[in-house]
Design an enzyme around this catalytic site. Structure first.
Site, mmCIF file in Angstrom:
data_model
loop_
_atom_site.group_PDB
_atom_site.id
_atom_site.type_symbol
_atom_site.label_atom_id
_atom_site.label_comp_id
_atom_site.label_asym_id
_atom_site.label_seq_id
_atom_site.Cartn_x
_atom_site.Cartn_y
_atom_site.Cartn_z
ATOM 1 N N CYS A 54 -9.954 48.828 40.802
ATOM 2 C CA CYS A 54 -11.303 48.261 40.869
ATOM 3 C C CYS A 54 -12.349 49.161 40.217
ATOM 4 O O CYS A 54 -13.533 48.881 40.279
ATOM 5 C CB CYS A 54 -11.696 47.948 42.310
ATOM 6 S SG CYS A 54 -11.872 49.411 43.321
ATOM 7 N N GLY A 57 -9.463 53.390 42.722
ATOM 8 C CA GLY A 57 -10.856 53.568 42.306
ATOM 9 C C GLY A 57 -10.842 54.528 41.127
ATOM 10 O O GLY A 57 -10.997 55.744 41.293
ATOM 11 N N HIS A 94 -22.389 43.021 3.663
ATOM 12 C CA HIS A 94 -22.055 44.043 4.655
ATOM 13 C C HIS A 94 -22.649 43.706 6.019
ATOM 14 O O HIS A 94 -21.958 43.702 7.042
ATOM 15 C CB HIS A 94 -22.577 45.397 4.154
ATOM 16 C CG HIS A 94 -22.329 46.521 5.110
ATOM 17 N ND1 HIS A 94 -23.249 46.883 6.071
ATOM 18 C CD2 HIS A 94 -21.264 47.325 5.280
ATOM 19 C CE1 HIS A 94 -22.759 47.885 6.768
ATOM 20 N NE2 HIS A 94 -21.553 48.177 6.299
HETATM 21 C C1 PEP Z 1 -14.241 53.969 41.930
HETATM 22 O O1 PEP Z 1 -14.450 55.127 42.295
HETATM 23 O O2 PEP Z 1 -13.484 53.677 40.994
HETATM 24 C C2 PEP Z 1 -14.912 52.862 42.599
HETATM 25 C C3 PEP Z 1 -14.625 51.618 42.296
HETATM 26 O O3 PEP Z 1 -15.876 53.173 43.505
HETATM 27 P P1 PEP Z 1 -17.387 53.587 43.074
HETATM 28 O O4 PEP Z 1 -17.508 53.349 41.623
HETATM 29 O O5 PEP Z 1 -18.268 52.753 43.902
HETATM 30 O O6 PEP Z 1 -17.404 55.036 43.442
#
Ligand code: PEP
Ligand code: MG
Length: 636
Positions: free
Chosen positions: A593, A528, A216
């Site tokens: 991002c 974002g 396991h």
């Molecule tokens: C997001 O909001 O997705 C982003 C990339 O900016 P942060 O995480 O810096 O607010």
């Protein structure tokens, strides 16, 4: 269906075997056999079995037949098989076969070997490797020099590769509790069972006294990509007193030890680690992935060092450079705090003058590290609660630096207090109130680009300036006008023909809803998805963890929406915004991002809705490359 018995005497037995080595991928039968036993005796790890090769001596006929069956099964399934079988009075019975679980290292080797053997094509090879497991190849191994100095206390089975150092704990509960308070632990168990899973997850590595390579602990750890050494019979375990003895030394709870999951070595104390080096098969699979994927893969990197690492891991550019992160170091944070706590334009300009050379220097380093690839620099977005000083000493230092009294600084800080800092005075709102911030950052981005372009005429640098937290066309237009005024003047003054782009993040639902308004004056949108998730759900990024568990328990939500994109809600908004944006600006470059940029299922979603790129942290770049290729192959 009649029953086959493996426990009817010494001419009987049971085995578990893989057609190839599930830890290394080596094309060699791998497994274990136990005479006079049933399958569960092997899996439970109660008795330590013999290597499969020894079966050839004890049961030559059944073994020869077994080898033929292995070939037939592999030829049919075109993948490594994990099989269970029984020998009853010398006769072989196959109980089960399935595609075998494997380490990332083995997955890459098996996929490449199957291509070389003409069993599968490149696309199938790319599709066979689970992107998430690449993590295990990219994580530290023991430092060779430190290892030489270390004392080997024992050796057992290298059940799941990787290097782990931690303090000994003896139960899953303790592993979880210690890890929750930031301790690194090694979970030491006689053997593991499903109740130990959470503890295994929390531990750096797992050490078991009993059990073979298919026990396991070994199978589960391999699946998790977690270092595991199993079957160390020399350990004298005293679970009750939370201690064990190995090579004459008693290890108590909390004592350090280190495990090498590849060699099976157990070391005394903590051993330092170094970054992983990646083998040839990794490069081949990644090369094929790059051939078939459509999505561009960029990275989120804020420093030249991170950028360099990401470039090595195949990032095609930077999709997000969080400029406020450049000031997290002790020797820099003071300058940004002064900017935040300035109460006159003069004071702010003075603070900005301190920030500008630091930023310009970092940008130059980042452009150099990215070797001419696109670099998206996001303007300052410091949520105030992360940056405003709280320690008395910091406040005193700031007062001294700014020529103010401690009371004056405290009054400024009190004035900056926000009930909801994440929805507060951050992002482009700072540039609307204090345009000098956007001016300073534009100067730093453009001057750095002019310098690096002059040093590297062979590159075609096109810096991308990204405005965060935009919610309205006029707001973006205002900040953009500051950027273009400063940038154009600098470029003209330098007699250069440097091009640059100005785009915005879509992280406010309103910006997504009004994407078609904003798109005509924007060169790119970067979703974002962290803030967008926060604002679409109305969940605080910082606090949602406190109640989300109840939502998983009650099956209201299955996953953390901050880790895996909520495709149905947030995703639908992204998909619509992308379409609306492109409807008024067909050249709009679209990417994501937020943290989701490195999550395989979210990457697949981004491919499906037609984004141009994903951007993720450096170590997740290979994962995103592979996930993007799998999405494209699935789609074809
Ligand atoms: C997001 O909001 O997705 C982003 C990339 O900016 P942060 O995480 O810096 O607010
Ligand atoms: Mg954000």
């Amino acid at each position: 269906q009649s029953m086959a018995f493996g426990n009817m005497g010494d001419d009987c037995g049971t085995g578990v075997a893989f057609t190839r080595n599930p830890a290394t991928g080596e094309k060699k039968l791998f497994g274990e056999f136990l005479t006079n036993a049933q399958g569960e005796d092997v899996v439970a790890g109660v008795r330590t079995p013999m290597p499969i090769a020894e079966m050839a001596e004890k049961f030559p006929e059944a073994f020869a037949q077994f080898e033929n069956v292995c070939k037939t099964l592999e030829d049919h399934y075109r993948d490594m098989q994990d099989m269970e079988f029984t020998v009853e009075h010398g006769k072989l019975y196959m109980l089960q076969t399935r595609n075998g679980k494997r380490t990332a290292q083995a997955a890459l080797k098996i996929a490449c070997d199957l291509v070389d053997e003409g069993m599968i094509d490149e696309k199938k090879a790319v599709a066979m490797v689970e992107p998430r497991t690449l993590d295990t190849l990219l994580h530290p191994q023991f430092d060779a020099a430190a290892l030489k100095e270390s004392k080997v206390m024992g050796k057992a089975l290298g059940a799941s590769p990787g290097a782990a150092s931690g303090k000994a704990v003896f139960s899953a509960e303790d592993a979880k509790a210690w890890a929750a308070r930031g301790e690194k632990v090694i979970l030491v168990r006689l053997e593991t069972s499903p109740e130990d899973i959470e503890g295994m997850k929390a531990a750096q590595g797992i050490l078991t006294v009993r059990g073979g390579m298919t026990s396991h602990a070994a199978v589960v750890a391999r699946g998790m990509g977690k270092c595991c050494v199993s079957g160390c019979g020399e350990i004298k375990m005293d679970e009750e007193n939370k201690q064990f003895e190995l090579a004459g030394k008693t290890y108590h709870e909390g004592d350090w030890l280190s495990l090498d999951g590849s060699t099976g070595n157990i070391y005394d104390g903590a051993v330092s680690t170094v970054d992983a080096t990646i083998g040839g098969e990794f490069g081949r699979i990644m090369g094929w992935a790059d051939k078939y994927r459509r999505l561009e893969v960029r990275t989120n990197a804020d420093t030249p060092a991170d950028a360099k690492k990401a470039r090595e891991l195949g990032a095609q550019g930077i999709g997000l450079c969080r400029t406020e992160h450049m000031f997290f170091n002790d020797d820099r944070i003071q300058a940004i705090r002064e900017m935040i706590c300035s109460d006159t334009v003069e004071q702010r300009e003075k603070a900005l003058a301190k920030l500008e050379p630091m930023q310009q220097g970092d940008f130059e380093g980042i452009y150099e590290a990215m070797e001419g690839c696109p670099v998206t620099i996001r303007f300052l977005d410091p949520p105030l609660h992360e940056f405003v000083p709280t320690e008395e000493a910091d406040i005193e230092a700031m007062a001294k630096d700014m020529g103010k009294t401690v009371e004056e600084i405290k009054a400024i800080i009190a004035g900056l207090h926000e009930f909801n800092p994440m929805m507060g005075h951050r992002g482009c709102r700072l540039s609307v109130t204090f345009p000098e911030i956007a001016r300073m950052q534009t100067r730093a981005v453009i001057k750095a680009a002019l310098n690096v372009q002059a040093r590297h005429p062979e590159w075609d640098l096109v810096p991308e300036i990204m405005i965060p937290l935009v919610g309205e066309l006029k707001e973006f237009a205002y900040v953009k006008s500051i950027v273009t005024e400063v940038a154009d003047a600098l470029i003209k003054e330098a007699g250069s023909n440097l091009k640059y782009k100005v785009g915005n993040m879509i992280e406010i639902p309103r910006a997504a809803m009004c994407a078609d308004d904003i798109a005509p004056i924007s060169d790119f949108f970067s979703f974002g998805s962290n803030d967008l998730t926060q604002l679409v759900f109305g969940f605080s990024r910082d606090d949602a963890g406190k109640f989300l568990d109840a939502y998983y328990d009650k099956k209201i939500y299955e996953n953390d929406p901050f880790a895996k994109l909520d495709q149905h809600g947030v995703g639908r908004l992204i998909s619509n915004a992308a379409r609306w944006g492109r409807s008024t600006n067909p050249d709009l470059h679209l990417g994501i991002c937020g943290e989701h940029g490195g999550d395989p299922s979210s990457v697949e979603f981004c491919h499906r809705i037609g984004l141009d790129y994903v951007s993720c942290s450096p170590f997740r770049v290979p994962i995103a490359r592979l996930a993007a290729a799998q999405a494209a192959i699935k789609d074809a």
